[in-house]
Scaffold this motif. Structure first.
Motif, mmCIF file in Angstrom:
data_model
loop_
_atom_site.group_PDB
_atom_site.id
_atom_site.type_symbol
_atom_site.label_atom_id
_atom_site.label_comp_id
_atom_site.label_asym_id
_atom_site.label_seq_id
_atom_site.Cartn_x
_atom_site.Cartn_y
_atom_site.Cartn_z
ATOM 1 N N LEU A 26 34.909 32.266 39.062
ATOM 2 C CA LEU A 26 34.982 30.779 38.719
ATOM 3 C C LEU A 26 34.384 30.462 37.366
ATOM 4 N N THR A 27 34.783 29.224 37.049
ATOM 5 C CA THR A 27 34.039 28.712 35.756
ATOM 6 C C THR A 27 32.584 28.636 36.092
ATOM 7 N N PRO A 28 31.820 29.086 35.285
ATOM 8 C CA PRO A 28 30.295 28.761 35.396
ATOM 9 C C PRO A 28 30.012 27.447 35.789
ATOM 10 N N PRO A 29 29.337 27.231 37.028
ATOM 11 C CA PRO A 29 28.778 26.017 37.616
ATOM 12 C C PRO A 29 27.670 25.143 36.858
ATOM 13 N N GLU A 30 27.726 25.050 35.514
ATOM 14 C CA GLU A 30 26.587 24.470 34.868
ATOM 15 C C GLU A 30 26.462 23.090 35.192
ATOM 16 N N SER A 31 27.258 22.126 35.395
ATOM 17 C CA SER A 31 27.207 20.924 35.869
ATOM 18 C C SER A 31 26.658 20.764 37.268
ATOM 19 N N ASP A 32 27.085 21.615 38.002
ATOM 20 C CA ASP A 32 26.240 21.710 39.463
ATOM 21 C C ASP A 32 24.853 22.340 39.396
ATOM 22 N N ILE A 33 24.415 23.200 38.475
ATOM 23 C CA ILE A 33 23.059 23.640 38.061
ATOM 24 C C ILE A 33 22.401 22.477 37.489
ATOM 25 N N ARG A 51 15.935 21.582 49.158
ATOM 26 C CA ARG A 51 15.279 20.150 49.758
ATOM 27 C C ARG A 51 14.296 20.661 50.741
ATOM 28 N N GLN A 52 14.497 21.592 51.766
ATOM 29 C CA GLN A 52 13.787 21.870 52.596
ATOM 30 C C GLN A 52 12.602 22.852 52.200
ATOM 31 N N GLY A 53 12.732 23.258 51.134
ATOM 32 C CA GLY A 53 12.011 24.391 50.717
ATOM 33 C C GLY A 53 12.013 25.745 51.335
ATOM 34 N N LEU A 54 13.130 26.019 51.746
ATOM 35 C CA LEU A 54 13.398 27.393 52.204
ATOM 36 C C LEU A 54 13.829 28.282 51.184
ATOM 37 N N ILE A 55 14.185 27.814 50.036
ATOM 38 C CA ILE A 55 14.560 28.515 48.668
ATOM 39 C C ILE A 55 13.902 28.197 47.523
ATOM 40 N N SER A 56 13.685 28.634 46.708
ATOM 41 C CA SER A 56 12.987 28.175 45.185
ATOM 42 C C SER A 56 14.323 27.774 44.511
ATOM 43 N N TYR A 57 13.974 26.975 43.250
ATOM 44 C CA TYR A 57 14.843 26.596 42.669
ATOM 45 C C TYR A 57 15.451 27.724 41.923
ATOM 46 N N THR A 58 14.762 28.742 41.333
ATOM 47 C CA THR A 58 15.227 30.005 40.927
ATOM 48 C C THR A 58 16.340 30.440 41.630
ATOM 49 N N ASP A 59 15.862 30.640 43.149
ATOM 50 C CA ASP A 59 16.963 31.362 43.897
ATOM 51 C C ASP A 59 18.246 30.296 44.001
ATOM 52 N N ALA A 60 18.097 29.275 44.163
ATOM 53 C CA ALA A 60 19.145 28.220 44.300
ATOM 54 C C ALA A 60 20.011 28.307 43.101
ATOM 55 N N THR A 61 19.600 28.322 42.006
ATOM 56 C CA THR A 61 20.576 28.363 40.705
ATOM 57 C C THR A 61 21.021 29.736 40.660
ATOM 58 N N GLY A 62 20.662 30.639 41.058
ATOM 59 C CA GLY A 62 20.770 32.216 40.743
ATOM 60 C C GLY A 62 21.942 32.451 42.064
ATOM 61 N N LEU A 73 24.014 30.194 43.143
ATOM 62 C CA LEU A 73 25.288 29.502 42.491
ATOM 63 C C LEU A 73 25.959 30.244 41.310
ATOM 64 N N ARG A 74 25.439 30.739 40.628
ATOM 65 C CA ARG A 74 25.771 31.444 39.562
ATOM 66 C C ARG A 74 26.463 32.867 40.135
ATOM 67 N N ASP A 75 25.928 33.449 41.188
ATOM 68 C CA ASP A 75 26.511 34.504 41.768
ATOM 69 C C ASP A 75 27.732 34.583 42.563
ATOM 70 N N TYR A 76 27.855 33.163 43.175
ATOM 71 C CA TYR A 76 29.027 32.880 43.987
ATOM 72 C C TYR A 76 30.156 32.551 42.956
ATOM 73 N N ALA A 77 30.067 32.002 41.777
ATOM 74 C CA ALA A 77 31.014 31.775 40.854
ATOM 75 C C ALA A 77 31.493 33.039 40.150
ATOM 76 N N ALA A 78 30.615 33.994 39.704
ATOM 77 C CA ALA A 78 30.879 35.178 39.551
ATOM 78 C C ALA A 78 31.694 36.115 40.387
ATOM 79 N N ARG A 79 31.381 35.896 41.726
ATOM 80 C CA ARG A 79 32.107 36.837 42.697
ATOM 81 C C ARG A 79 33.520 36.433 42.847
ATOM 82 N N TYR A 80 34.050 34.928 42.538
ATOM 83 C CA TYR A 80 35.207 34.382 42.658
ATOM 84 C C TYR A 80 35.735 34.129 41.320
#
Length: 297
Positions: free
Chosen positions: A95-102, A73-84, A86-93
């Motif tokens: 977790l179920t792929p966060p498709e709903s959050d994406i 929201r603040q423009g500190l990261i791009s949309y691509t970075d944000a979704t990336g 989330l996916r990296d965090y889920a893979a690291r732990y």
């Protein structure tokens, strides 16, 4: 043996039972049992650690997602970075792929953030490149091209503006202004602070050659009286400079011509005086010759 002899009985020595192999087997069984117990314990510990790691990841997911959304929201990261992220965090732990959050981030970006950012980008592009605000028609056309996918980023819009005739004309004019600023100084300004297109050209008249005697009386030509400062357009300044160059050339040429004339005059004077002296000597020689001739006669 008869007759009451002593009877002797021999017994074979008692051989102790060899149970070493049984003990070895028992030892091996004990070792395997301990190893199995240790392996089971390590497996249980790893499973507990893995479960704790996943639990920690799951527990931190909500906060991590909230942080990503805030940065987006603040423009500190791009949309691509944000979704990336989330996916990296889920893979690291694991977790179920966060498709709903994406999908939620996608809605926030495309429906809440992107339209405003595009509108701001359009305004900034026109101001930065053309030095003016975009018209309502220009805004509408630019946003329509974003929606249709013709522009993917604001940089695409800027590249399009750079290719346009308005920017090209402005750039060329800016290039000429910079060139003239370097050659003749900055433009003069009106009382309102607007540029006049004119520049002040300063000239040091003492650099022109001077003569003690007036050339105008001899040549009939009066040289211009150049002022110390001349204000005009670049074309007018260039004309003024050309006049100065021609005047300097004329003064040098006239001076040299005058000097040559004086030299020629003095040379002719010497020639005339020499001719008179030669004629006089000839006459004198003739008179002396006649006198001598008369004397001897």
């Amino acid at each position: 043996m008869g007759g009451g002899g002593t009877r002797v009985e021999y017994k074979s020595p008692e051989i102790p039972k060899d149970d070493s192999f049984e003990k070895y087997l028992q030892y091996q069984q004990q070792r395997e049992s301990i190893a199995d117990q240790r392996a089971a314990q390590e497996k249980a510990e790893r499973a507990a650690e893995e479960q704790a790691r996943k639990a920690a990841g799951q527990a931190g997911f909500a906060g991590m997602r909230s942080g990503i959304e805030s940065q987006l929201r603040q423009g500190l990261i791009s949309y691509t970075d944000a979704t990336g992220q989330l996916r990296d965090y889920a893979a690291r732990y694991d977790l179920t792929p966060p498709e709903s959050d994406i999908a939620s981030l996608t809605d926030i970006y495309t429906k809440e953030l992107l339209p405003g950012r595009r509108a701001t980008g359009v305004e900034a592009a026109y101001e930065e490149l053309l030095g003016r605000s975009a018209t309502e028609e220009e805004k509408s056309k630019a946003l329509e091209r974003f929606n249709q996918g013709y522009y993917s980023t604001v940089q695409d819009l800027k590249d399009s503006l750079v290719k346009g005739s308005e920017y090209q004309d402005k750039f060329n004019q800016s290039y000429l202004d910079n060139y003239y600023d370097t050659m003749y100084g900055k433009q003069t300004l009106t009382a309102e602070g607007k540029k006049t297109g004119k520049r002040a050209f300063k000239f040091d008249a003492s650099l022109l050659p001077k003569y003690q005697d007036s050339l105008s009386g001899r040549t009939g030509i009066t040289t211009p009286d150049f002022q110390a400062e001349f204000t005009g357009t670049p074309a007018e300044i260039e004309e003024q400079q050309q006049n100065i160059r021609e005047t300097r050339k004329y003064l040098y040429s006239a001076g040299l011509t005058n000097l040559q004339g004086e030299i020629d005059k003095e040379t002719q004077k010497l020639k005339n005086e020499g001719s008179r002296e030669v004629a006089k000597i000839s006459r004198d020689a003739s008179i002396y010759g006649n006198l001598v001739s008369g004397f001897w006669s």
